[in-house]
Write a protein that holds these residues in place. Structure first.
Motif, mmCIF file in Angstrom:
data_model
loop_
_atom_site.group_PDB
_atom_site.id
_atom_site.type_symbol
_atom_site.label_atom_id
_atom_site.label_comp_id
_atom_site.label_asym_id
_atom_site.label_seq_id
_atom_site.Cartn_x
_atom_site.Cartn_y
_atom_site.Cartn_z
ATOM 1 N N VAL A 75 0.840 -1.199 0.000
ATOM 2 C CA VAL A 75 0.000 0.000 0.000
ATOM 3 C C VAL A 75 0.880 1.257 0.000
ATOM 4 O O VAL A 75 0.487 2.293 -0.523
ATOM 5 C CB VAL A 75 -1.000 -0.026 1.185
ATOM 6 N N ILE A 76 2.090 1.141 0.519
ATOM 7 C CA ILE A 76 3.040 2.268 0.498
ATOM 8 C C ILE A 76 3.447 2.568 -0.948
ATOM 9 O O ILE A 76 3.455 3.729 -1.378
ATOM 10 C CB ILE A 76 4.291 1.959 1.356
ATOM 11 N N THR A 77 3.772 1.538 -1.703
ATOM 12 C CA THR A 77 4.103 1.717 -3.125
ATOM 13 C C THR A 77 2.928 2.334 -3.869
ATOM 14 O O THR A 77 3.092 3.264 -4.662
ATOM 15 C CB THR A 77 4.505 0.366 -3.753
ATOM 16 N N TYR A 78 1.736 1.820 -3.592
ATOM 17 C CA TYR A 78 0.537 2.365 -4.236
ATOM 18 C C TYR A 78 0.401 3.865 -3.936
ATOM 19 O O TYR A 78 0.147 4.667 -4.830
ATOM 20 C CB TYR A 78 -0.696 1.591 -3.777
ATOM 21 N N GLY A 79 0.616 4.233 -2.690
ATOM 22 C CA GLY A 79 0.551 5.646 -2.306
ATOM 23 C C GLY A 79 1.617 6.485 -2.982
ATOM 24 O O GLY A 79 1.357 7.618 -3.411
ATOM 25 N N GLU A 80 2.829 5.949 -3.101
ATOM 26 C CA GLU A 80 3.898 6.680 -3.787
ATOM 27 C C GLU A 80 3.559 6.876 -5.263
ATOM 28 O O GLU A 80 3.834 7.939 -5.833
ATOM 29 C CB GLU A 80 5.226 5.932 -3.627
ATOM 30 N N LEU A 81 2.955 5.874 -5.876
ATOM 31 C CA LEU A 81 2.552 5.995 -7.279
ATOM 32 C C LEU A 81 1.432 7.025 -7.448
ATOM 33 O O LEU A 81 1.443 7.810 -8.404
ATOM 34 C CB LEU A 81 2.118 4.635 -7.826
ATOM 35 N N ILE A 82 0.469 7.030 -6.526
ATOM 36 C CA ILE A 82 -0.609 8.034 -6.560
ATOM 37 C C ILE A 82 -0.012 9.437 -6.443
ATOM 38 O O ILE A 82 -0.365 10.346 -7.208
ATOM 39 C CB ILE A 82 -1.640 7.787 -5.430
ATOM 40 N N PHE A 83 0.904 9.602 -5.500
ATOM 41 C CA PHE A 83 1.552 10.902 -5.315
ATOM 42 C C PHE A 83 2.249 11.355 -6.602
ATOM 43 O O PHE A 83 2.088 12.499 -7.048
ATOM 44 C CB PHE A 83 2.566 10.827 -4.160
ATOM 45 N N GLY A 84 3.024 10.455 -7.212
ATOM 46 C CA GLY A 84 3.724 10.795 -8.447
ATOM 47 C C GLY A 84 2.771 11.186 -9.563
ATOM 48 O O GLY A 84 3.021 12.130 -10.303
ATOM 49 N N ALA A 85 1.666 10.452 -9.669
ATOM 50 C CA ALA A 85 0.682 10.755 -10.717
ATOM 51 C C ALA A 85 0.026 12.109 -10.479
ATOM 52 O O ALA A 85 -0.166 12.886 -11.414
ATOM 53 C CB ALA A 85 -0.376 9.648 -10.772
ATOM 54 N N LYS A 86 -0.312 12.405 -9.232
ATOM 55 C CA LYS A 86 -1.012 13.655 -8.922
ATOM 56 C C LYS A 86 -0.137 14.885 -9.133
ATOM 57 O O LYS A 86 -0.652 15.959 -9.409
ATOM 58 C CB LYS A 86 -1.568 13.615 -7.498
ATOM 59 N N LYS A 87 1.161 14.732 -9.008
ATOM 60 C CA LYS A 87 2.038 15.896 -9.210
ATOM 61 C C LYS A 87 2.554 15.988 -10.644
ATOM 62 O O LYS A 87 3.251 16.930 -10.988
ATOM 63 C CB LYS A 87 3.196 15.884 -8.211
ATOM 64 N N SER A 88 2.190 15.031 -11.479
ATOM 65 C CA SER A 88 2.692 15.010 -12.859
ATOM 66 C C SER A 88 1.896 15.946 -13.760
ATOM 67 O O SER A 88 0.800 16.387 -13.426
ATOM 68 C CB SER A 88 2.644 13.588 -13.409
ATOM 69 N N LYS A 89 2.450 16.217 -14.933
ATOM 70 C CA LYS A 89 1.770 17.056 -15.921
ATOM 71 C C LYS A 89 0.597 16.316 -16.560
ATOM 72 O O LYS A 89 -0.378 16.937 -16.947
ATOM 73 C CB LYS A 89 2.752 17.508 -16.993
ATOM 74 N N SER A 90 0.697 15.003 -16.670
ATOM 75 C CA SER A 90 -0.368 14.173 -17.257
ATOM 76 C C SER A 90 -1.134 13.472 -16.142
ATOM 77 O O SER A 90 -1.242 12.249 -16.113
ATOM 78 C CB SER A 90 0.236 13.147 -18.213
ATOM 79 N N ARG A 91 -1.652 14.278 -15.245
ATOM 80 C CA ARG A 91 -2.276 13.772 -14.024
ATOM 81 C C ARG A 91 -3.346 12.703 -14.269
ATOM 82 O O ARG A 91 -3.287 11.619 -13.694
ATOM 83 C CB ARG A 91 -2.871 14.951 -13.251
ATOM 84 N N GLU A 92 -4.341 12.965 -15.091
ATOM 85 C CA GLU A 92 -5.451 12.023 -15.292
ATOM 86 C C GLU A 92 -4.986 10.721 -15.935
ATOM 87 O O GLU A 92 -5.382 9.637 -15.505
ATOM 88 C CB GLU A 92 -6.571 12.674 -16.114
#
Length: 132
Positions: A36-53
């Motif tokens: 779940v930690i990895t999942y959270g890190e991936l969510i964080f990376g996606a949310k701060k990215s330029k291609s968020r959606e």
């Protein structure tokens, strides 16, 4: 045997790393999960990215493809034991990495990571690097 896939290996795969992708294919019939930690890190990376959606959709799909292991009392107890033992030796490991490693250790999984330096400080943790 089962594998716990670390965040960096997921990211290498998403970026088209041939070694990582071939290892995933070669081990297609072996159980693989993420913390779940990895999942959270991936969510964080996606949310701060330029291609968020687009990136969030990819992360949600990863969460469907790989079972996401929640933190349990046993994993957190292992975390406390390992953190105490590593600090007594003068080593410090980021708490998120320590929770990922403790998950693999508690479940008797092999951790797949490119971050061998940090995770090798966790006693008895089996590690494979699919980026080599």
């Amino acid at each position: 045997m089962s594998y716990l896939i670390d965040t960096d290996i997921i990211i290498y795969s998403l970026k088209g790393n041939e070694k990582v992708q071939q290892n995933l294919i070669d081990r297609k019939n072996i159980s693989k999960s993420i913390s779940v930690i990895t999942y959270g890190e991936l969510i964080f990376g996606a949310k701060k990215s330029k291609s968020r959606e687009k990136n969030l959709a990819t992360v949600y799909r990863i969460g469907e493809l790989f079972p996401v292991i929640e933190l349990t009392k046993g994993i957190v107890e292992t975390f406390g034991e390992v953190k105490s033992a590593t600090q007594k030796k003068g080593n410090t490991i980021d708490d998120f990495d320590l929770l990922i490693g403790s998950t693999a250790l508690f479940l008797n999984y092999t951790l797949v990571t490119n971050n061998e330096k940090h995770f090798s400080m966790i006693p008895d943790l089996r590690i494979e690097n699919w980026n080599k």
